[in-house]
Design a protein around this motif. Structure first.
Motif, PDB file in Angstrom:
ATOM      1  N   MET A 143       0.849  -1.179   0.000  1.00 47.00           N
ATOM      2  CA  MET A 143       0.000   0.000   0.000  1.00 47.00           C
ATOM      3  C   MET A 143       0.890   1.235   0.000  1.00 47.00           C
ATOM      4  O   MET A 143       1.868   1.292   0.735  1.00 47.00           O
ATOM      5  N   ASN A 144       0.534   2.200  -0.845  1.00 44.81           N
ATOM      6  CA  ASN A 144       1.272   3.456  -0.900  1.00 44.81           C
ATOM      7  C   ASN A 144       0.572   4.505  -0.049  1.00 44.81           C
ATOM      8  O   ASN A 144      -0.631   4.701  -0.168  1.00 44.81           O
ATOM      9  N   PHE A 145       1.351   5.151   0.802  1.00 41.61           N
ATOM     10  CA  PHE A 145       0.819   6.204   1.661  1.00 41.61           C
ATOM     11  C   PHE A 145       1.197   7.537   1.037  1.00 41.61           C
ATOM     12  O   PHE A 145       2.363   7.892   0.965  1.00 41.61           O
ATOM     13  N   HIS A 146       0.174   8.252   0.533  1.00 39.13           N
ATOM     14  CA  HIS A 146       0.394   9.455  -0.255  1.00 39.13           C
ATOM     15  C   HIS A 146       0.295  10.742   0.544  1.00 39.13           C
ATOM     16  O   HIS A 146       0.920  11.730   0.197  1.00 39.13           O
ATOM     17  N   THR A 147      -0.525  10.756   1.564  1.00 35.66           N
ATOM     18  CA  THR A 147      -0.833  12.004   2.249  1.00 35.66           C
ATOM     19  C   THR A 147      -0.636  11.879   3.744  1.00 35.66           C
ATOM     20  O   THR A 147      -0.989  10.870   4.345  1.00 35.66           O
ATOM     21  N   ARG A 148      -0.085  12.923   4.306  1.00 37.25           N
ATOM     22  CA  ARG A 148       0.040  13.023   5.765  1.00 37.25           C
ATOM     23  C   ARG A 148      -0.777  14.209   6.233  1.00 37.25           C
ATOM     24  O   ARG A 148      -0.851  15.233   5.558  1.00 37.25           O
ATOM     25  N   LYS A 149      -1.392  14.052   7.373  1.00 31.35           N
ATOM     26  CA  LYS A 149      -2.165  15.126   7.996  1.00 31.35           C
ATOM     27  C   LYS A 149      -1.701  15.287   9.435  1.00 31.35           C
ATOM     28  O   LYS A 149      -1.445  14.297  10.133  1.00 31.35           O
ATOM     29  N   TRP A 150      -1.611  16.539   9.855  1.00 33.55           N
ATOM     30  CA  TRP A 150      -1.250  16.880  11.226  1.00 33.55           C
ATOM     31  C   TRP A 150      -2.555  17.175  11.956  1.00 33.55           C
ATOM     32  O   TRP A 150      -3.343  18.018  11.512  1.00 33.55           O
ATOM     33  N   ILE A 151      -2.809  16.481  13.044  1.00 29.81           N
ATOM     34  CA  ILE A 151      -4.069  16.634  13.759  1.00 29.81           C
ATOM     35  C   ILE A 151      -4.031  17.917  14.597  1.00 29.81           C
ATOM     36  O   ILE A 151      -3.191  18.077  15.483  1.00 29.81           O
ATOM     37  N   LYS A 152      -4.965  18.820  14.278  1.00 26.81           N
ATOM     38  CA  LYS A 152      -5.046  20.129  14.920  1.00 26.81           C
ATOM     39  C   LYS A 152      -6.312  20.212  15.777  1.00 26.81           C
ATOM     40  O   LYS A 152      -7.210  19.367  15.632  1.00 26.81           O
ATOM     41  N   PRO A 153      -6.425  21.224  16.621  1.00 26.95           N
ATOM     42  CA  PRO A 153      -7.607  21.329  17.507  1.00 26.95           C
ATOM     43  C   PRO A 153      -8.941  21.283  16.758  1.00 26.95           C
ATOM     44  O   PRO A 153      -9.905  20.681  17.244  1.00 26.95           O
ATOM     45  N   GLU A 154      -9.009  21.871  15.571  1.00 27.54           N
ATOM     46  CA  GLU A 154     -10.277  21.884  14.825  1.00 27.54           C
ATOM     47  C   GLU A 154     -10.649  20.515  14.266  1.00 27.54           C
ATOM     48  O   GLU A 154     -11.762  20.328  13.757  1.00 27.54           O
ATOM     49  N   ASP A 155      -9.757  19.536  14.350  1.00 25.05           N
ATOM     50  CA  ASP A 155     -10.015  18.180  13.851  1.00 25.05           C
ATOM     51  C   ASP A 155     -10.532  17.241  14.941  1.00 25.05           C
ATOM     52  O   ASP A 155     -10.778  16.069  14.669  1.00 25.05           O
ATOM     53  N   LEU A 156     -10.690  17.745  16.159  1.00 23.25           N
ATOM     54  CA  LEU A 156     -11.026  16.895  17.303  1.00 23.25           C
ATOM     55  C   LEU A 156     -12.520  16.868  17.610  1.00 23.25           C
ATOM     56  O   LEU A 156     -13.237  17.834  17.373  1.00 23.25           O
ATOM     57  N   ASN A 157     -12.957  15.753  18.181  1.00 21.16           N
ATOM     58  CA  ASN A 157     -14.328  15.625  18.675  1.00 21.16           C
ATOM     59  C   ASN A 157     -14.356  16.023  20.159  1.00 21.16           C
ATOM     60  O   ASN A 157     -13.300  16.342  20.735  1.00 21.16           O
ATOM     61  N   PRO A 158     -15.521  15.993  20.816  1.00 22.24           N
ATOM     62  CA  PRO A 158     -15.579  16.379  22.232  1.00 22.24           C
ATOM     63  C   PRO A 158     -14.737  15.480  23.154  1.00 22.24           C
ATOM     64  O   PRO A 158     -14.412  15.875  24.272  1.00 22.24           O
ATOM     65  N   ASN A 159     -14.368  14.311  22.680  1.00 23.06           N
ATOM     66  CA  ASN A 159     -13.531  13.397  23.465  1.00 23.06           C
ATOM     67  C   ASN A 159     -12.049  13.754  23.374  1.00 23.06           C
ATOM     68  O   ASN A 159     -11.214  13.145  24.031  1.00 23.06           O
ATOM     69  N   GLY A 160     -11.709  14.719  22.517  1.00 25.71           N
ATOM     70  CA  GLY A 160     -10.312  15.111  22.356  1.00 25.71           C
ATOM     71  C   GLY A 160      -9.534  14.222  21.404  1.00 25.71           C
ATOM     72  O   GLY A 160      -8.313  14.275  21.352  1.00 25.71           O
ATOM     73  N   THR A 161     -10.256  13.412  20.622  1.00 27.12           N
ATOM     74  CA  THR A 161      -9.616  12.552  19.626  1.00 27.12           C
ATOM     75  C   THR A 161     -10.094  12.966  18.236  1.00 27.12           C
ATOM     76  O   THR A 161     -11.052  13.734  18.086  1.00 27.12           O
ATOM     77  N   LEU A 162      -9.448  12.439  17.232  1.00 29.19           N
ATOM     78  CA  LEU A 162      -9.768  12.779  15.844  1.00 29.19           C
ATOM     79  C   LEU A 162     -11.234  12.486  15.537  1.00 29.19           C
ATOM     80  O   LEU A 162     -11.712  11.378  15.757  1.00 29.19           O
ATOM     81  N   PHE A 163     -11.941  13.476  15.022  1.00 24.93           N
ATOM     82  CA  PHE A 163     -13.342  13.347  14.627  1.00 24.93           C
ATOM     83  C   PHE A 163     -13.426  12.445  13.394  1.00 24.93           C
ATOM     84  O   PHE A 163     -12.747  12.693  12.395  1.00 24.93           O
ATOM     85  N   GLY A 164     -14.214  11.390  13.487  1.00 26.35           N
ATOM     86  CA  GLY A 164     -14.332  10.423  12.396  1.00 26.35           C
ATOM     87  C   GLY A 164     -14.795  11.038  11.093  1.00 26.35           C
ATOM     88  O   GLY A 164     -14.340  10.658  10.018  1.00 26.35           O
ATOM     89  N   GLY A 165     -15.703  12.007  11.162  1.00 26.89           N
ATOM     90  CA  GLY A 165     -16.190  12.664   9.953  1.00 26.89           C
ATOM     91  C   GLY A 165     -15.094  13.417   9.225  1.00 26.89           C
ATOM     92  O   GLY A 165     -15.049  13.444   7.998  1.00 26.89           O
ATOM     93  N   ARG A 166     -14.189  14.031   9.982  1.00 29.83           N
ATOM     94  CA  ARG A 166     -13.063  14.749   9.365  1.00 29.83           C
ATOM     95  C   ARG A 166     -12.164  13.758   8.642  1.00 29.83           C
ATOM     96  O   ARG A 166     -11.729  13.986   7.524  1.00 29.83           O
TER      97      ARG A 166
END
Length: 129
Positions: free
Chosen positions: A1-24
């Protein structure tokens, strides 16, 4: 599998639990799959037709870096089927897997259009033609 994109998790990407929001994350995956399919099928009118069951195995937190990986599974007459894995570069954990994403090439009329592709093409191969 080729990994093409990296994302840095920022505050606007979080859910109320403080983890990455699945929809994002699903938004990022859908965009990456579209870009991959558009380039492979050489058709800017390529859209998402189907995503199979989504399996969240772990998450990411603010400051983590994730990678989105795609692998072509099958070329159909008008479609490209992909497999996806997203992993956390900080913990090495798999965050999500999607076994099937079907992208469909459309014509000017908005209906599926044959693309004539049967395998992955790389830029260097296209330039040689």
């Amino acid at each position: 599998m080729n990994f093409h994109t990296r994302k840095w998790i920022k505050p606007e990407d979080l859910n109320p639990n403080g983890t990455l929001f699945g929809g994002r994350l699903l938004e990022w995956i859908d965009e990456e799959a579209a870009l991959y399919a558009i380039i492979q099928l050489e058709n800017p009118k390529t859209v998402t037709k189907y995503m199979s069951e989504i399996n969240f195995a772990s998450s990411a937190r603010k400051g983590d870096i994730i990678e989105i990986g795609l692998e072509p599974i099958k070329y159909g007459t008008t479609s490209l089927t992909l497999k996806c894995e997203v992993r956390n570069k900080m913990t090495y954990d798999t965050i999500i897997t999607i076994d099937t994403i079907i992208m469909v090439a459309l014509g000017e009329d908005g209906k599926p259009k044959p693309h004539g592709k049967t395998q992955i093409e790389y830029q260097k191969d296209r330039m040689a033609k």
